[in-house]
Design a protein around this motif. Structure first.
Motif, PDB file in Angstrom:
ATOM      1  N   GLY A 192      -6.868   6.660  -4.724  1.00  0.00           N
ATOM      2  CA  GLY A 192      -7.549   7.950  -4.627  1.00  0.00           C
ATOM      3  C   GLY A 192      -6.648   9.072  -4.159  1.00  0.00           C
ATOM      4  O   GLY A 192      -6.882  10.241  -4.454  1.00  0.00           O
ATOM      5  N   VAL A 193      -5.576   8.736  -3.454  1.00  0.00           N
ATOM      6  CA  VAL A 193      -4.663   9.750  -2.931  1.00  0.00           C
ATOM      7  C   VAL A 193      -3.525  10.033  -3.911  1.00  0.00           C
ATOM      8  O   VAL A 193      -3.189  11.182  -4.165  1.00  0.00           O
ATOM      9  CB  VAL A 193      -4.086   9.302  -1.562  1.00  0.00           C
ATOM     10  N   VAL A 194      -2.925   8.979  -4.476  1.00  0.00           N
ATOM     11  CA  VAL A 194      -1.702   9.173  -5.262  1.00  0.00           C
ATOM     12  C   VAL A 194      -1.926   9.387  -6.752  1.00  0.00           C
ATOM     13  O   VAL A 194      -1.028   9.870  -7.433  1.00  0.00           O
ATOM     14  CB  VAL A 194      -0.711   7.998  -5.066  1.00  0.00           C
ATOM     15  N   SER A 195      -3.093   9.062  -7.263  1.00  0.00           N
ATOM     16  CA  SER A 195      -3.288   9.118  -8.718  1.00  0.00           C
ATOM     17  C   SER A 195      -3.110  10.516  -9.303  1.00  0.00           C
ATOM     18  O   SER A 195      -2.707  10.647 -10.456  1.00  0.00           O
ATOM     19  CB  SER A 195      -4.664   8.565  -9.095  1.00  0.00           C
ATOM     20  N   ARG A 196      -3.385  11.535  -8.526  1.00  0.00           N
ATOM     21  CA  ARG A 196      -3.247  12.907  -9.035  1.00  0.00           C
ATOM     22  C   ARG A 196      -1.872  13.504  -8.759  1.00  0.00           C
ATOM     23  O   ARG A 196      -1.588  14.623  -9.150  1.00  0.00           O
ATOM     24  CB  ARG A 196      -4.328  13.783  -8.419  1.00  0.00           C
ATOM     25  N   LYS A 197      -1.016  12.761  -8.043  1.00  0.00           N
ATOM     26  CA  LYS A 197       0.282  13.295  -7.656  1.00  0.00           C
ATOM     27  C   LYS A 197       1.446  12.671  -8.420  1.00  0.00           C
ATOM     28  O   LYS A 197       2.582  13.078  -8.230  1.00  0.00           O
ATOM     29  CB  LYS A 197       0.515  13.079  -6.154  1.00  0.00           C
ATOM     30  N   ILE A 198       1.177  11.684  -9.254  1.00  0.00           N
ATOM     31  CA  ILE A 198       2.263  11.031  -9.967  1.00  0.00           C
ATOM     32  C   ILE A 198       2.326  11.529 -11.402  1.00  0.00           C
ATOM     33  O   ILE A 198       1.352  12.049 -11.941  1.00  0.00           O
ATOM     34  CB  ILE A 198       2.125   9.497  -9.921  1.00  0.00           C
ATOM     35  N   CYS A 199       3.475  11.354 -12.015  1.00  0.00           N
ATOM     36  CA  CYS A 199       3.692  11.880 -13.367  1.00  0.00           C
ATOM     37  C   CYS A 199       3.046  11.028 -14.458  1.00  0.00           C
ATOM     38  O   CYS A 199       2.542  11.553 -15.439  1.00  0.00           O
ATOM     39  CB  CYS A 199       5.190  11.996 -13.635  1.00  0.00           C
ATOM     40  N   ASP A 200       3.075   9.706 -14.292  1.00  0.00           N
ATOM     41  CA  ASP A 200       2.541   8.808 -15.320  1.00  0.00           C
ATOM     42  C   ASP A 200       1.499   7.879 -14.698  1.00  0.00           C
ATOM     43  O   ASP A 200       1.831   6.784 -14.227  1.00  0.00           O
ATOM     44  CB  ASP A 200       3.678   7.993 -15.941  1.00  0.00           C
ATOM     45  N   PRO A 201       0.236   8.292 -14.700  1.00  0.00           N
ATOM     46  CA  PRO A 201      -0.804   7.464 -14.070  1.00  0.00           C
ATOM     47  C   PRO A 201      -1.108   6.162 -14.816  1.00  0.00           C
ATOM     48  O   PRO A 201      -1.785   5.297 -14.281  1.00  0.00           O
ATOM     49  CB  PRO A 201      -2.025   8.377 -14.034  1.00  0.00           C
ATOM     50  N   GLY A 217       4.428  -1.849  -8.900  1.00  0.00           N
ATOM     51  CA  GLY A 217       4.281  -1.117  -7.638  1.00  0.00           C
ATOM     52  C   GLY A 217       5.590  -0.476  -7.209  1.00  0.00           C
ATOM     53  O   GLY A 217       5.618   0.679  -6.771  1.00  0.00           O
ATOM     54  N   ALA A 218       6.680  -1.218  -7.350  1.00  0.00           N
ATOM     55  CA  ALA A 218       7.996  -0.655  -7.020  1.00  0.00           C
ATOM     56  C   ALA A 218       8.345   0.499  -7.957  1.00  0.00           C
ATOM     57  O   ALA A 218       8.926   1.504  -7.527  1.00  0.00           O
ATOM     58  CB  ALA A 218       9.060  -1.741  -7.094  1.00  0.00           C
ATOM     59  N   THR A 219       7.975   0.389  -9.211  1.00  0.00           N
ATOM     60  CA  THR A 219       8.196   1.479 -10.167  1.00  0.00           C
ATOM     61  C   THR A 219       7.448   2.733  -9.728  1.00  0.00           C
ATOM     62  O   THR A 219       7.992   3.844  -9.782  1.00  0.00           O
ATOM     63  CB  THR A 219       7.727   1.050 -11.579  1.00  0.00           C
ATOM     64  N   LEU A 220       6.225   2.564  -9.273  1.00  0.00           N
ATOM     65  CA  LEU A 220       5.439   3.711  -8.796  1.00  0.00           C
ATOM     66  C   LEU A 220       6.114   4.384  -7.604  1.00  0.00           C
ATOM     67  O   LEU A 220       6.196   5.608  -7.531  1.00  0.00           O
ATOM     68  CB  LEU A 220       4.032   3.271  -8.409  1.00  0.00           C
ATOM     69  N   VAL A 221       6.611   3.584  -6.680  1.00  0.00           N
ATOM     70  CA  VAL A 221       7.214   4.149  -5.466  1.00  0.00           C
ATOM     71  C   VAL A 221       8.578   4.755  -5.760  1.00  0.00           C
ATOM     72  O   VAL A 221       8.853   5.897  -5.380  1.00  0.00           O
ATOM     73  CB  VAL A 221       7.322   3.076  -4.361  1.00  0.00           C
ATOM     74  N   TYR A 222       9.452   4.001  -6.431  1.00  0.00           N
ATOM     75  CA  TYR A 222      10.838   4.429  -6.567  1.00  0.00           C
ATOM     76  C   TYR A 222      11.102   5.352  -7.744  1.00  0.00           C
ATOM     77  O   TYR A 222      12.115   6.053  -7.753  1.00  0.00           O
ATOM     78  CB  TYR A 222      11.761   3.207  -6.625  1.00  0.00           C
ATOM     79  N   GLN A 280       8.320   7.357  -9.148  1.00  0.00           N
ATOM     80  CA  GLN A 280       7.368   8.461  -9.124  1.00  0.00           C
ATOM     81  C   GLN A 280       7.009   8.911  -7.715  1.00  0.00           C
ATOM     82  O   GLN A 280       6.177   9.789  -7.546  1.00  0.00           O
ATOM     83  CB  GLN A 280       6.088   8.057  -9.871  1.00  0.00           C
ATOM     84  N   ALA A 281       7.607   8.294  -6.704  1.00  0.00           N
ATOM     85  CA  ALA A 281       7.384   8.636  -5.294  1.00  0.00           C
ATOM     86  C   ALA A 281       5.902   8.571  -4.921  1.00  0.00           C
ATOM     87  O   ALA A 281       5.406   9.406  -4.167  1.00  0.00           O
ATOM     88  CB  ALA A 281       7.972  10.003  -4.962  1.00  0.00           C
ATOM     89  N   ALA A 282       5.204   7.564  -5.429  1.00  0.00           N
ATOM     90  CA  ALA A 282       3.786   7.398  -5.124  1.00  0.00           C
ATOM     91  C   ALA A 282       3.606   7.095  -3.641  1.00  0.00           C
ATOM     92  O   ALA A 282       4.135   6.115  -3.135  1.00  0.00           O
ATOM     93  CB  ALA A 282       3.193   6.273  -5.963  1.00  0.00           C
ATOM     94  N   GLY A 283       2.887   7.940  -2.949  1.00  0.00           N
ATOM     95  CA  GLY A 283       2.602   7.744  -1.539  1.00  0.00           C
ATOM     96  C   GLY A 283       3.754   8.025  -0.608  1.00  0.00           C
ATOM     97  O   GLY A 283       3.691   7.721   0.575  1.00  0.00           O
ATOM     98  N   VAL A 284       4.817   8.602  -1.138  1.00  0.00           N
ATOM     99  CA  VAL A 284       6.020   8.834  -0.341  1.00  0.00           C
ATOM    100  C   VAL A 284       6.111  10.312   0.033  1.00  0.00           C
ATOM    101  O   VAL A 284       5.931  11.187  -0.811  1.00  0.00           O
ATOM    102  CB  VAL A 284       7.285   8.419  -1.136  1.00  0.00           C
ATOM    103  N   TYR A 285       6.404  10.574   1.303  1.00  0.00           N
ATOM    104  CA  TYR A 285       6.646  11.944   1.722  1.00  0.00           C
ATOM    105  C   TYR A 285       8.063  12.321   1.296  1.00  0.00           C
ATOM    106  O   TYR A 285       9.014  11.605   1.577  1.00  0.00           O
ATOM    107  CB  TYR A 285       6.500  12.081   3.241  1.00  0.00           C
ATOM    108  N   THR A 286       8.194  13.454   0.611  1.00  0.00           N
ATOM    109  CA  THR A 286       9.498  13.934   0.178  1.00  0.00           C
ATOM    110  C   THR A 286       9.866  15.159   1.006  1.00  0.00           C
ATOM    111  O   THR A 286       9.180  16.183   0.924  1.00  0.00           O
ATOM    112  CB  THR A 286       9.475  14.322  -1.319  1.00  0.00           C
ATOM    113  N   PRO A 287      10.922  15.055   1.808  1.00  0.00           N
ATOM    114  CA  PRO A 287      11.290  16.197   2.642  1.00  0.00           C
ATOM    115  C   PRO A 287      11.825  17.365   1.811  1.00  0.00           C
ATOM    116  O   PRO A 287      12.218  17.195   0.663  1.00  0.00           O
ATOM    117  CB  PRO A 287      12.378  15.642   3.562  1.00  0.00           C
ATOM    118  N   SER A 288      11.832  18.521   2.421  1.00  0.00           N
ATOM    119  CA  SER A 288      12.369  19.703   1.742  1.00  0.00           C
ATOM    120  C   SER A 288      13.878  19.540   1.525  1.00  0.00           C
ATOM    121  O   SER A 288      14.515  18.678   2.154  1.00  0.00           O
ATOM    122  CB  SER A 288      12.091  20.956   2.592  1.00  0.00           C
ATOM    123  N   GLY A 289      14.416  20.360   0.670  1.00  0.00           N
ATOM    124  CA  GLY A 289      15.831  20.286   0.332  1.00  0.00           C
ATOM    125  C   GLY A 289      16.757  20.444   1.507  1.00  0.00           C
ATOM    126  O   GLY A 289      17.808  19.806   1.586  1.00  0.00           O
TER     127      GLY A 289
END
Length: 162
Positions: free
Chosen positions: A70-79, A140-145, A147-156
């Protein structure tokens, strides 16, 4: 300045819970294979205990995966990868649950359940389950590594860490 999100987010519960069933179910399968070859009660009982713990935790992983979805499905590129991961996870959970059911039937004292056919059926269910478990983990690893599913990405400039 952006704020670092709290670690205890809904989408984090899934990766925290999913590694237990992976380890427990793979080792349970290995115990059952060794028990088939060497016919030792300790391998058989150990495999059953690991299988029970693995099946309980795989259903916990399914539950936390649904929360994370419910959290990551709208934030990834390839659901579609997420949907494949979810469908395969359900298949894996049912395969191991069926294997546990056959294993528990084998524990009964009725001769019909104690034959080699039931033992081989259980091994077959666990073998297929182990294969689907491995591919589910890969997705699952493909989603994380990828598409960054559920991962906080810091600013540049990583200013939020100062």
């Amino acid at each position: 300045m952006e704020e670092i999100p709290d670690f205890w987010r809904t989408e984090v519960f899934h990766p925290l819970s999913v590694h237990f069933p992976i380890a427990l179910l793979v080792v349970a399968f290995l115990f059952k294979v060794v028990a088939l070859k060497y016919s030792r009660e300790v391998w058989e009982r150990g495999g059953t205990v690991l299988l029970i713990a693995g099946v309980v935790t795989v259903w916990i992983a399914i539950f936390t995966g649904n929360l994370a979805d419910g959290v990551v499905s709208r934030k990834i590129c390839d659901p579609t990868v997420l949907k494949d991961h979810e469908n395969l996870a359900w298949t894996t959970a049912w395969l191991f649950s069926a294997g546990l059911g056959v294993d528990l039937l084998r524990q009964l004292k009725y001769p019909i359940f104690r034959n080699l056919l039931f033992r081989l059926l259980m091994i077959l269910l666990l073998a297929i389950g182990t294969g689907t478990l491995a591919y589910t983990g890969h997705l699952g690893a493909t989603l994380v590594y990828q598409q960054a599913a559920g991962v906080y990405t810091p600013s540049g400039n990583c200013a939020e860490f100062e």
